[in-house]
Write an enzyme that holds these catalytic residues in place. Structure first.
Site, PDB file in Angstrom:
ATOM      1  N   CYS A   1       0.828  -1.321  -0.007  1.00 42.29           N
ATOM      2  CA  CYS A   1       0.054  -0.046   0.146  1.00 42.29           C
ATOM      3  C   CYS A   1       0.831   1.244  -0.161  1.00 42.29           C
ATOM      4  O   CYS A   1       1.405   1.649  -0.942  1.00 42.29           O
ATOM      5  CB  CYS A   1      -1.054  -0.095   1.170  1.00 42.29           C
ATOM      6  SG  CYS A   1      -2.218   1.141   1.017  1.00 42.29           S
ATOM      7  N   GLY A   2       1.178   1.888   1.045  1.00 45.00           N
ATOM      8  CA  GLY A   2       1.935   2.959   1.216  1.00 45.00           C
ATOM      9  C   GLY A   2       3.332   2.819   0.698  1.00 45.00           C
ATOM     10  O   GLY A   2       4.022   3.654   0.059  1.00 45.00           O
TER      11      GLY A   2
END
Length: 437
Positions: A325-326
């Protein structure tokens, strides 16, 4: 095998609500802090995939917080974690997710499976006698679910609390009425509440909220329950001697405690570092870039050219990188700043550009299915990725439909998918060793 049956008896409650927004997270945290301040050993668990609430719950209780979910973690692990906690805890609190009956499996499913009474927190603001109708519906919706007490949250006066109490059927009592109080207000942003370390004077706020609960008569322990489970087998030590560097700071902080404990149990030494402030990587064989809020720190990430060079060198050396994700966002070429539209130069390990979307782009539990196991987990993101890179595989949503893209770029594996490592130790070893186990 080395498994054994463990049993523990302690006070326990499943803190739930009719839906999101009723205040159950801060009520759970305040209850944990209240009983901790009374000298009790409090253990708190969070139902479902959530990184942010557990950060606050750990501060509130002073103990580790683990995620529990009938599908993502599996009920065997749920029962084991709860029974293990019951060996020493004076009180176990499980914070539910969404509404009591929402999701598959739901918070109600876990309450029934574990034999823990549900304790709904009902936001009483903007209602009077309807409070009783909501409590009645929650208690009667399933015959196998125990709901004997409820909490009225955000009451406006003593008379308002009286109306809520009088509206309840005879077999449901009002455990307490919590008046509106700023101690229960916690800031949030697009992915949920603000991270615990970013909240100024959080401990003072938790103490103040605990005092509000005490004045409302919520300092009594809930009913005792007996929890029993079989301890799990120890995972194979497939990462023996594989040192893993893990990003952990304000931009990269979405890490399940169970994930790092599994890596250590599999033999991996762990080294934490900050991509925001450190200038070099720890000496490591593999790198994990977890999720978080890189979109709030784009300029800092771009300005730290020494860290960018170190991560690129790690990648060019063919050492494994796992980005979630990030972490995926940071591995692309550019990110558009959500505040002013500036394009920040990122680690450029794979082609692509990320930007924030006006609404949530994905939410739900998913799994990554491979020959080395089924890694279960979830997705939850507000950003969009534009890339010419074709995915190497895709995750699968619980309903069987296609989920998130999983990209391979040399030694990099990157996806918006967040994995719960204990569900697939062999696959996790493959991700961090870069070869089949």
């Amino acid at each position: 095998m080395n498994t054994q049956t463990i049993t523990g008896t302690t006070a326990a409650a499943m803190i739930t609500a009719p839906g999101s927004g009723h205040g159950k997270s801060m009520v759970t945290a305040a209850l944990a802090r209240l009983h901790k301040n009374e000298g009790r050993n409090v253990r708190v668990f969070k139902h479902g995939p959530d990184y942010l609430d557990p950060m606050v719950l750990e501060r509130a209780s002073g103990n580790p917080v683990y995620q529990v979910h009938g599908w993502m973690t599996g009920m065997d692990e749920v029962r084991w974690r709860l029974a293990e906690a019951a060996q020493t805890a004076d009180l176990i609190l499980v914070e539910g997710s969404m509404g009591l009956f929402d999701g598959d499996p739901s918070t109600a499913d876990m309450a029934v499976a574990c034999g823990i009474p549900a304790l709904p927190v009902i936001g009483a603001n903007a209602m009077g006698q309807t409070f009783g109708a909501i409590a009645l519906g929650l208690a009667r919706y399933r015959d196998d679910l125990e709901v004997k007490e409820v909490i009225a949250n955000r009451t406006g006066s003593g008379y308002h609390a009286h109306l809520c109490r009088e509206s309840l059927p005879e077999d449901i009592s009002l455990l307490g009425a919590i008046p509106r109080n700023e101690a229960f207000d916690i800031p949030d942003r697009h992915l949920g509440i603000v991270q615990a370390d970013e909240i100024t004077d959080l401990d003072e706020q938790l103490d103040a909220a605990a005092e509000v609960l005490k004045e409302a008569g919520l300092d009594q322990l809930p009913a005792q329950v007996t929890l029993e489970a079989t301890t799990p087998e120890q995972p194979p030590r497939l990462l023996e001697g594989t040192t893993i560097a893990i990003a952990k700071d304000a931009a990269f902080a979405f890490i399940y405690r169970a994930n790092t404990e599994l890596l250590e149990a599999m033999g991996a030494p762990l080294k934490f570092f900050s991509p925001l402030t450190d200038k070099e990587l720890p000496n490591a064989d593999a790198l994990w870039l977890p999720g978080g809020y890189p979109e709030l720190h784009g300029q800092t990430i771009a300005d730290n050219k020494e860290m960018k060079a170190a991560i690129q060198a790690h990648h060019q050396a063919g050492k494994p990188i796992y980005a979630e994700c990030g972490g995926l966002m940071a591995c692309t070429e550019t990110m558009i700043d959500p505040e002013d539209g500036t394009e920040h130069s990122l680690y450029a390990l794979m082609p692509g550009k990320v930007s924030m979307a006006p609404k949530l782009k994905a939410l739900g539990i998913q799994s990554l299915n491979t020959d080395n196991g089924e890694l279960r987990g979830h997705t939850f993101h507000h950003s969009e990725l534009e890339t010419e890179r074709e995915p190497a595989m895709r995750t699968t949503k619980k309903n069987g439909s296609e989920g998130e893209r999983v990209f391979k770029q040399g030694s990099l594996t990157a996806s918006y998918f967040h994995g719960y490592f204990p569900t697939a130790p062999k696959l996790v070893a493959e991700l961090f060793k870069g070869q089949e186990q």
